[in-house]
Scaffold this active site. Structure first.
Site: not given
Lengths: 231, 218, 231, 218
Positions: B48-50
């Site tokens: 997940a890019e966060n």
């Protein structure tokens, strides 16, 4: 060594019109108590540099979550973000003309903040090539071709303040972030004139293993004990 | 097919594109359901890019929505062997080609593999979030979407909405078929047996090259 | 998931002439057992990308420490480094003409490797402006003026192999570095086609707290159990 | 003064430039001895560019030379409140202006504050290591060195050896005096009482502006 201050002192040092970086992703990692206090301060005209506008409803039943409070109270006149779709008030205020919103690709946004803090002249990224991002004159210095591939040279981002949330913060200001709260806080702590960290837990120096310190205390100017400060 | 059937049909097909061991980033919406459709023996690691690697749904015990969410703000956790990191590191992974596949939705895709999925001027300004980086950086870009929007084609000769990126999409999966983006154009390689190639072309603005090995979609 | 291999297998996959990044600073953080095995392999003509040439004497009485073994055995034909003064054999071989040495400022060196791994077009740094570094055509793309300040655009660095040392490495390949051994290994793990980590201690997945993982296992292709491998 | 006395004289003076709370990077050689000379009440935090903050000498218990060394390869450790990090982070601190002071030696310095300290062509090729980044990035750059080398001036009109960086030095401290780099040129602000301003100028190629407030060096 950072100075330990109260919520009120933290809010007091942020003037109207300040540019403020706020760590967090959809509210996760926002320094909630500092933001809450700031949202009740009556101050405004802020330039908010934050990944997003968070969202109205928070996971613990908050009516407005994180930076959504600042937006709801109309304290933000200019927002630099990557995504604002989940907070409809951003779009409303933008359409009214009361808020300017600049949208930057998320990877570029993160790296521009890092460049600001690391003394780099900008960031050469393939992201945004061929899109309208190329025309963002305030953020894109130039389009450059390097070894046959096109890149945008994105300018560094800096701010007057960075407001960060740390799960554990030691007396020397070293920060340890829990879970996915680290996101942009790590870079923002390097890129603002004044860095204020809200500590969920204040611990003694040395309690965070030196290898596991994520943000060195040398980047931190002030710590607000979020635990004690608001019970 | 009704909306729900269309979705699960598309997702089930997309799930077959993933190989055991792939590092995968899944866009908000349909793509997030892919893990439920993975074939037996295929395990993927979800980024997940966060700032999460090895994302898995949280249990009652691991539910920790203040500290642990994915890029859709859904409370999640990471599996043993997963980890958390900051956004610069995350997009270093993405831009640096360390993500094997990204699957995401689109408003429009065109025959050059360009994609629009972040803004409808005058209507919607959600923002690009991490999408521009993901489609530029991931080794393989798969678009999952309904073939048309209110009867209008979404697969165009040239995208009309502001672009997310140029020439980056590898594969388009809709409820009508599977289309590969090639230098020659869009190749219809699989088709939903409910439709004829002519019907698929009729719902598509871009010219489709029907593969000589056209297979039923499954 | 990375594959766990023996020292012999690690050495076997590195061909003559390979470009090899090796983590470490003056030997501290070199993957000592992999380097030792490679130094006895008879292979050579390597391009060695490493901060320095380490030094002849090691802290545990080693005659040659870390990468100094490769240099002593004349396996390096081209070295890209920032400092080689403490290993006199580098200067000797350079003066003989048997080794090419390119020296790059340390901060640029680190950031060029990061750029290589993070898909950036290069690094814009003020470091080296006005010096002979400006003329390093192999590494400097151009001199650029941005907002009135000069920067060198340094090119990304990549390699065939990265050889890294981790104090704890879990079964999923996640790495935790002890003390000052992290240095360049963190960036190198992102910038090479094949990444081999020497683990001082192999632990179960999950044993390194997910927040404290320093290099994600997704960057790691192979792990050599340095503890078991050499007793 | 003999060599050792010269060294300690220079270092003692340099130590007075550090303020309580400063974040400091100390070059190899003389500068590393500064912590022993700090005035009472002044505590500084020492960074080592190979990835340590809060460097302190190691004790028998903390001696761990395989895992913990400073930029001179000396076994060290960090104090409580110190930390370890990677080289990109380290030079981000340095380049980004987060280090208050760096103190380092030089082969040559000139009246524009340019410095040469990394190479003697044909003779010595140690390499610049972190020096180029440190002098460009630190907020304040202090050079400590002997005033001359075998009787030849080291403070020149223009550096002759390959430069480490241009226009970056703030202060030069030698056994003869303290010189500030200003837009007008080098200002001799303090002098070792054993010498006259004429003697200092005689050992210096660059033109020295004698400060109207010239003080004894102490």
């Amino acid at each position: 060594m950072p100075k330990f201050i109260t919520l009120a002192e933290a809010v007091e040092m942020i003037p109207d019109g300040a540019s403020i970086m706020v760590g967090g992703f959809m509210g996760c990692g926002n320094p909630h108590k500092v933001i809450d206090a700031l949202s009740k301060s009556g101050k405004g005209n802020f330039k908010l540099i934050c990944n997003d506008g968070a969202q109205p409803g928070g996971p613990m039943g908050e009516e407005y979550y994180g930076v959504a409070k600042l937006i709801h109270n109309r304290q933000v006149k200019h927002m630099v973000a990557t995504h604002v779709g989940l907070n409809p008030e951003v779009g409303l205020q933008m359409n009214e003309g009361s808020m300017r919103v600049d949208l930057i690709p998320q990877g570029s946004f993160a790296e521009m903040i890092r460049a600001g803090g690391a003394g780099l002249g900008g960031v050469l990224t393939p992201t945004g090539v061929g899109t309208i991002v190329e025309d963002y004159r305030d953020y894109v210095h130039s389009v450059q071709e390097i070894d046959g591939r096109k890149y945008l040279l994105m300018k560094p981002l800096k701010a007057d303040f960075a407001l960060i949330s740390g799960y554990k913060v030691d007396k020397a200001g070293n920060v340890w972030y829990k879970g996915s709260t680290r996101n942009f806080g790590w870079a923002m702590a390097t890129a603002a004139k004044t860095v204020i960290v809200e500590a969920d837990n204040v611990v003694e120096a040395g309690e965070i293993e030196p290898e596991n310190v994520m943000t060195s205390g040398i980047f931190v100017d002030y710590v607000v004990d979020g635990g004690k400060a608001n019970g | 097919m009704d909306k729900e059937n269309i979705k699960s049909y598309i997702i089930a097909r997309a799930a077959k594109e993933l190989k055991d061991g792939d590092i995968v980033n899944l866009g908000i919406g349909m793509p997030t359901m892919i893990p439920n459709y993975l074939p037996e023996g295929v395990e993927v690691t979800i980024q997940a890019e966060n700032g999460l690697m090895g994302v898995v749904p949280c249990t009652k015990e691991s539910y920790d929505p203040v500290y642990k969410v994915d890029a859709g703000a859904t409370p999640v956790t990471v599996a043993p062997g997963g980890c958390y990191f900051d956004s610069c590191t995350s997009f270093g992974m993405i831009r640096g080609g360390h993500i094997d596949v990204t699957v995401l939705g689109a408003l429009e895709v065109d025959e050059k593999g360009s994609i629009s999925n972040w803004i409808i001027p005058g209507k919607k300004l959600p923002g690009m979030g991490g999408a521009m980086d993901l489609v530029v950086g991931a080794k393989r870009v798969i678009v999952t979407m309904e073939h048309t929007q209110k009867g209008e084609p979404k697969i165009l000769k040239n995208c009309r909405l502001p672009l997310t990126a140029i020439n980056c999409v590898d594969l388009i999966i809709t409820e009508m078929g599977v289309m590969e983006v090639t230098d020659a154009g869009l190749v219809l390689s699989e088709i939903n047996p409910e439709f004829t190639p002519e019907q698929v072309q009729g719902a598509t603005e871009a010219t489709l090259i029907v593969s000589p090995n056209l297979k039923p979609m499954a």
